[in-house]
Design a protein around this motif. Structure first.
Motif, PDB file in Angstrom:
ATOM      1  N   VAL A  83       0.836  -1.205   0.000  1.00 42.12           N
ATOM      2  CA  VAL A  83       0.000   0.000   0.000  1.00 42.12           C
ATOM      3  C   VAL A  83       0.866   1.249   0.000  1.00 42.12           C
ATOM      4  O   VAL A  83       0.600   2.203  -0.740  1.00 42.12           O
ATOM      5  CB  VAL A  83      -0.944   0.001   1.226  1.00 42.12           C
ATOM      6  CG1 VAL A  83      -1.667   1.335   1.332  1.00 42.12           C
ATOM      7  CG2 VAL A  83      -1.954  -1.125   1.114  1.00 42.12           C
ATOM      8  N   LEU A  84       1.914   1.251   0.826  1.00 45.22           N
ATOM      9  CA  LEU A  84       2.822   2.407   0.865  1.00 45.22           C
ATOM     10  C   LEU A  84       3.461   2.654  -0.494  1.00 45.22           C
ATOM     11  O   LEU A  84       3.554   3.802  -0.951  1.00 45.22           O
ATOM     12  CB  LEU A  84       3.907   2.183   1.923  1.00 45.22           C
ATOM     13  CG  LEU A  84       3.594   2.651   3.344  1.00 45.22           C
ATOM     14  CD1 LEU A  84       4.672   2.186   4.307  1.00 45.22           C
ATOM     15  CD2 LEU A  84       3.454   4.167   3.382  1.00 45.22           C
ATOM     16  N   VAL A  85       3.916   1.587  -1.140  1.00 40.86           N
ATOM     17  CA  VAL A  85       4.529   1.715  -2.462  1.00 40.86           C
ATOM     18  C   VAL A  85       3.547   2.345  -3.442  1.00 40.86           C
ATOM     19  O   VAL A  85       3.892   3.275  -4.191  1.00 40.86           O
ATOM     20  CB  VAL A  85       5.006   0.343  -2.971  1.00 40.86           C
ATOM     21  CG1 VAL A  85       5.319   0.395  -4.465  1.00 40.86           C
ATOM     22  CG2 VAL A  85       6.242  -0.117  -2.189  1.00 40.86           C
ATOM     23  N   LYS A  86       2.319   1.870  -3.454  1.00 38.58           N
ATOM     24  CA  LYS A  86       1.308   2.410  -4.369  1.00 38.58           C
ATOM     25  C   LYS A  86       0.984   3.863  -4.050  1.00 38.58           C
ATOM     26  O   LYS A  86       0.776   4.680  -4.949  1.00 38.58           O
ATOM     27  CB  LYS A  86       0.041   1.554  -4.298  1.00 38.58           C
ATOM     28  CG  LYS A  86       0.192   0.178  -4.926  1.00 38.58           C
ATOM     29  CD  LYS A  86      -1.111  -0.601  -4.864  1.00 38.58           C
ATOM     30  CE  LYS A  86      -0.961  -1.970  -5.527  1.00 38.58           C
ATOM     31  NZ  LYS A  86      -2.228  -2.761  -5.439  1.00 38.58           N
ATOM     32  N   GLU A  87       0.931   4.184  -2.752  1.00 38.87           N
ATOM     33  CA  GLU A  87       0.637   5.561  -2.344  1.00 38.87           C
ATOM     34  C   GLU A  87       1.729   6.514  -2.813  1.00 38.87           C
ATOM     35  O   GLU A  87       1.453   7.608  -3.300  1.00 38.87           O
ATOM     36  CB  GLU A  87       0.502   5.626  -0.814  1.00 38.87           C
ATOM     37  CG  GLU A  87      -0.699   4.909  -0.254  1.00 38.87           C
ATOM     38  CD  GLU A  87      -1.947   5.765  -0.275  1.00 38.87           C
ATOM     39  OE1 GLU A  87      -1.829   6.967  -0.574  1.00 38.87           O
ATOM     40  OE2 GLU A  87      -3.033   5.234   0.004  1.00 38.87           O
ATOM     41  N   VAL A  88       2.975   6.099  -2.643  1.00 39.11           N
ATOM     42  CA  VAL A  88       4.098   6.934  -3.067  1.00 39.11           C
ATOM     43  C   VAL A  88       4.083   7.115  -4.584  1.00 39.11           C
ATOM     44  O   VAL A  88       4.253   8.229  -5.101  1.00 39.11           O
ATOM     45  CB  VAL A  88       5.440   6.320  -2.611  1.00 39.11           C
ATOM     46  CG1 VAL A  88       6.618   7.078  -3.217  1.00 39.11           C
ATOM     47  CG2 VAL A  88       5.531   6.316  -1.089  1.00 39.11           C
ATOM     48  N   GLN A  89       3.877   6.036  -5.303  1.00 41.98           N
ATOM     49  CA  GLN A  89       3.843   6.092  -6.765  1.00 41.98           C
ATOM     50  C   GLN A  89       2.691   6.948  -7.266  1.00 41.98           C
ATOM     51  O   GLN A  89       2.821   7.641  -8.284  1.00 41.98           O
ATOM     52  CB  GLN A  89       3.752   4.680  -7.341  1.00 41.98           C
ATOM     53  CG  GLN A  89       5.014   3.850  -7.127  1.00 41.98           C
ATOM     54  CD  GLN A  89       4.849   2.403  -7.565  1.00 41.98           C
ATOM     55  OE1 GLN A  89       3.734   1.863  -7.553  1.00 41.98           O
ATOM     56  NE2 GLN A  89       5.948   1.752  -7.929  1.00 41.98           N
ATOM     57  N   ALA A  90       1.563   6.916  -6.559  1.00 40.43           N
ATOM     58  CA  ALA A  90       0.406   7.708  -6.965  1.00 40.43           C
ATOM     59  C   ALA A  90       0.703   9.205  -6.911  1.00 40.43           C
ATOM     60  O   ALA A  90       0.085   9.994  -7.628  1.00 40.43           O
ATOM     61  CB  ALA A  90      -0.793   7.383  -6.081  1.00 40.43           C
ATOM     62  N   LEU A  91       1.648   9.580  -6.057  1.00 35.82           N
ATOM     63  CA  LEU A  91       2.045  10.989  -5.946  1.00 35.82           C
ATOM     64  C   LEU A  91       3.192  11.333  -6.888  1.00 35.82           C
ATOM     65  O   LEU A  91       3.694  12.458  -6.865  1.00 35.82           O
ATOM     66  CB  LEU A  91       2.454  11.311  -4.504  1.00 35.82           C
ATOM     67  CG  LEU A  91       1.337  11.324  -3.464  1.00 35.82           C
ATOM     68  CD1 LEU A  91       1.923  11.564  -2.077  1.00 35.82           C
ATOM     69  CD2 LEU A  91       0.308  12.397  -3.789  1.00 35.82           C
ATOM     70  N   GLY A  92       3.610  10.349  -7.698  1.00 35.44           N
ATOM     71  CA  GLY A  92       4.714  10.581  -8.621  1.00 35.44           C
ATOM     72  C   GLY A  92       6.078  10.372  -8.011  1.00 35.44           C
ATOM     73  O   GLY A  92       7.096  10.724  -8.613  1.00 35.44           O
ATOM     74  N   GLY A  93       6.119   9.773  -6.813  1.00 34.94           N
ATOM     75  CA  GLY A  93       7.391   9.531  -6.144  1.00 34.94           C
ATOM     76  C   GLY A  93       7.944   8.151  -6.456  1.00 34.94           C
ATOM     77  O   GLY A  93       7.268   7.296  -7.024  1.00 34.94           O
ATOM     78  N   GLU A  94       9.193   7.951  -6.065  1.00 30.23           N
ATOM     79  CA  GLU A  94       9.878   6.671  -6.284  1.00 30.23           C
ATOM     80  C   GLU A  94      10.102   5.992  -4.939  1.00 30.23           C
ATOM     81  O   GLU A  94      10.896   6.460  -4.115  1.00 30.23           O
ATOM     82  CB  GLU A  94      11.220   6.899  -6.964  1.00 30.23           C
ATOM     83  CG  GLU A  94      12.024   5.627  -7.199  1.00 30.23           C
ATOM     84  CD  GLU A  94      11.376   4.700  -8.219  1.00 30.23           C
ATOM     85  OE1 GLU A  94      11.590   3.481  -8.145  1.00 30.23           O
ATOM     86  OE2 GLU A  94      10.653   5.212  -9.097  1.00 30.23           O
ATOM     87  N   PRO A  95       9.406   4.875  -4.650  1.00 30.31           N
ATOM     88  CA  PRO A  95       9.603   4.163  -3.385  1.00 30.31           C
ATOM     89  C   PRO A  95      10.800   3.221  -3.458  1.00 30.31           C
ATOM     90  O   PRO A  95      11.029   2.567  -4.474  1.00 30.31           O
ATOM     91  CB  PRO A  95       8.297   3.380  -3.225  1.00 30.31           C
ATOM     92  CG  PRO A  95       7.860   3.115  -4.639  1.00 30.31           C
ATOM     93  CD  PRO A  95       8.328   4.288  -5.466  1.00 30.31           C
ATOM     94  N   ILE A  96      11.559   3.167  -2.390  1.00 28.70           N
ATOM     95  CA  ILE A  96      12.692   2.254  -2.298  1.00 28.70           C
ATOM     96  C   ILE A  96      12.605   1.518  -0.966  1.00 28.70           C
ATOM     97  O   ILE A  96      12.541   2.146   0.098  1.00 28.70           O
ATOM     98  CB  ILE A  96      14.043   3.005  -2.370  1.00 28.70           C
ATOM     99  CG1 ILE A  96      14.164   3.737  -3.712  1.00 28.70           C
ATOM    100  CG2 ILE A  96      15.210   2.043  -2.171  1.00 28.70           C
ATOM    101  CD1 ILE A  96      15.409   4.595  -3.818  1.00 28.70           C
ATOM    102  N   LEU A  97      12.559   0.195  -1.000  1.00 31.10           N
ATOM    103  CA  LEU A  97      12.504  -0.593   0.229  1.00 31.10           C
ATOM    104  C   LEU A  97      13.905  -0.659   0.826  1.00 31.10           C
ATOM    105  O   LEU A  97      14.842  -1.132   0.206  1.00 31.10           O
ATOM    106  CB  LEU A  97      11.975  -2.002  -0.055  1.00 31.10           C
ATOM    107  CG  LEU A  97      10.564  -2.053  -0.650  1.00 31.10           C
ATOM    108  CD1 LEU A  97      10.138  -3.499  -0.862  1.00 31.10           C
ATOM    109  CD2 LEU A  97       9.554  -1.330   0.222  1.00 31.10           C
ATOM    110  N   PHE A  98      14.008  -0.185   2.057  1.00 33.99           N
ATOM    111  CA  PHE A  98      15.313  -0.032   2.695  1.00 33.99           C
ATOM    112  C   PHE A  98      15.279  -0.765   4.032  1.00 33.99           C
ATOM    113  O   PHE A  98      14.745  -0.269   5.014  1.00 33.99           O
ATOM    114  CB  PHE A  98      15.611   1.458   2.893  1.00 33.99           C
ATOM    115  CG  PHE A  98      16.968   1.750   3.479  1.00 33.99           C
ATOM    116  CD1 PHE A  98      18.119   1.430   2.780  1.00 33.99           C
ATOM    117  CD2 PHE A  98      17.080   2.345   4.719  1.00 33.99           C
ATOM    118  CE1 PHE A  98      19.382   1.709   3.314  1.00 33.99           C
ATOM    119  CE2 PHE A  98      18.333   2.625   5.266  1.00 33.99           C
ATOM    120  CZ  PHE A  98      19.468   2.303   4.558  1.00 33.99           C
ATOM    121  N   GLY A  99      15.816  -1.988   4.077  1.00 32.72           N
ATOM    122  CA  GLY A  99      15.732  -2.808   5.262  1.00 32.72           C
ATOM    123  C   GLY A  99      16.964  -2.709   6.153  1.00 32.72           C
ATOM    124  O   GLY A  99      18.008  -2.239   5.738  1.00 32.72           O
TER     125      GLY A  99
END
Length: 241
Positions: A220-236
Motif C-alpha cells: 500500500v505504501l509503495v502504491k501511495e508513493v507512486q500515486a504521488l509521482g514519487g519513487e519508493p525504495i525498500l530499505f531494510g
C-alpha cells in the motif's frame, strides 16, 4: 425469541448508559504516537543508557529542519523506526542528516526529510503517511520498516487499534462494537495491551505486525508513493538477535 429480545434490550441499555468504555475499562497503549512538535534541541531521555540526547523537531513532530512547503530541491523522505529517527544521537548524526550532508557535499541540491518515529511499525507508518507525510510530496521515499514489525508482543498493533475504537477496524470486528461483549470481557478481567512489551514464543508472543500484514502495508505504501509521482525504495535493516 424472548432471549433475543432480552439481549437486544441489554445492548440498548448498556449503550444508553455509556458503559463500558473501551478507553476506560481496557488498559492498553496508544497505538499511534508522534514525537512532540517544535522541539528546539531538547533533551530526550535515553532509557537504555540512562542519559539524554538532543532532539529538534518541526511542527509535525518530524526530526528534520524542513517544512512541508516544497522547494525546487529534490526531496527524499526516510520512513522507519528509531533507527531512522536516530535514537541516542544528535540531530546531525542521524542517518537521514548524514545522507543529506553527503549529497550536498557533492553539490547536489537535495533535502532529506527524516520521518522516522521511535517504535514505529509499518502499520503505524502507513497511518502517519495518510495523516501527514504524503503532504510533503517527496520525490523519493526510503521505506525502512522491519525491526519493530518483527518484535514479538502480547498483541498485534492492529489489535490495539481495535481496542482503541479505531473505526477502520471495528467495522470488521463486530464483537468489539457490542457493549454486551465488552461488559463480559470487563467482568472476566481487564485486557492488557502492551505494544512494546517483549514476550517470548514460549509466552505466546506474536509479531506486532504479522508477515502477511507487513507485506500488505508495504504494498500500500509503495502504491501511495507512486500515486504521488514519487519513487519508493525498500530499505531494510538487519534484525536484532
Amino acid at each position: 425469541m424472548p432471549l433475543i429480545v432480552v439481549v437486544l434490550m441489554a445492548e440498548i441499555g448498556l449503550r444508553f448508559s455509556g458503559w463500558p468504555e473501551v478507553t476506560d475499562a481496557f488498559e492498553h497503549n496508544e497505538p499511534y504516537w508522534i514525537v512532540d512538535p517544535d522541539l528546539d534541541v531538547s533533551p530526550m531521555p535515553h532509557k537504555e543508557e540512562e542519559s539524554t540526547f538532543s532532539v529538534t523537531t518541526n511542527s509535525d513532530g518530524l526530526r528534520t529542519p524542513h517544512s512541508m512547503a516544497r522547494s525546487e530541491r529534490t526531496r527524499i523522505m526516510t520512513l522507519g523506526c528509531s533507527t531512522t529517527f536516530g535514537w541516542g544521537v544528535a540531530d546531525d548524526e542521524t542517518y537521514p542528516a548524514r545522507l543529506e550532508q553527503f549529497f550536498q557535499k557533492d553539490g547536489l541540491d537535495v533535502e532529506v526529510v527524516n520521518a522516522g518515529q521511535p517504535g514505529y511499525t509499518s502499520f503505524q507508518g502507513l497511518w502517519l503517511w495518510n495523516q501527514t507525510l504524503k503532504y510533503y510530496k517527496p520525490d523519493i521515499v526510503l521505506i525502512g520498516y522491519i525491526v519493530q514489525d518483527a518484535r514479538r508482543a502480547s498483541y498485534s498493533d492492529k489489535s490495539q487499534a481495535i481496542l482503541q475504537a479505531d473505526n477502520r477496524f471495528l467495522k470488521d470486528n463486530v464483537l468489539y462494537r457490542s457493549k454486551i461483549y465488552l461488559a463480559l470481557r470487563y467482568g472476566l478481567g481487564k485486557v492488557q495491551i502492551r505494544a512494546k512489551e517483549r514476550v517470548s514464543m514460549d509466552e505466546g508472543g506474536i509479531y506486532r505486525v504479522p508477515p502477511n500484514d507487513y507485506v500488505a502495508n508495504l504494498r500500500v505504501l509503495v502504491k501511495e508513493v507512486q500515486a504521488l509521482g514519487g519513487e519508493p525504495i525498500l530499505f531494510g535493516y538487519p534484525l536484532e538477535h
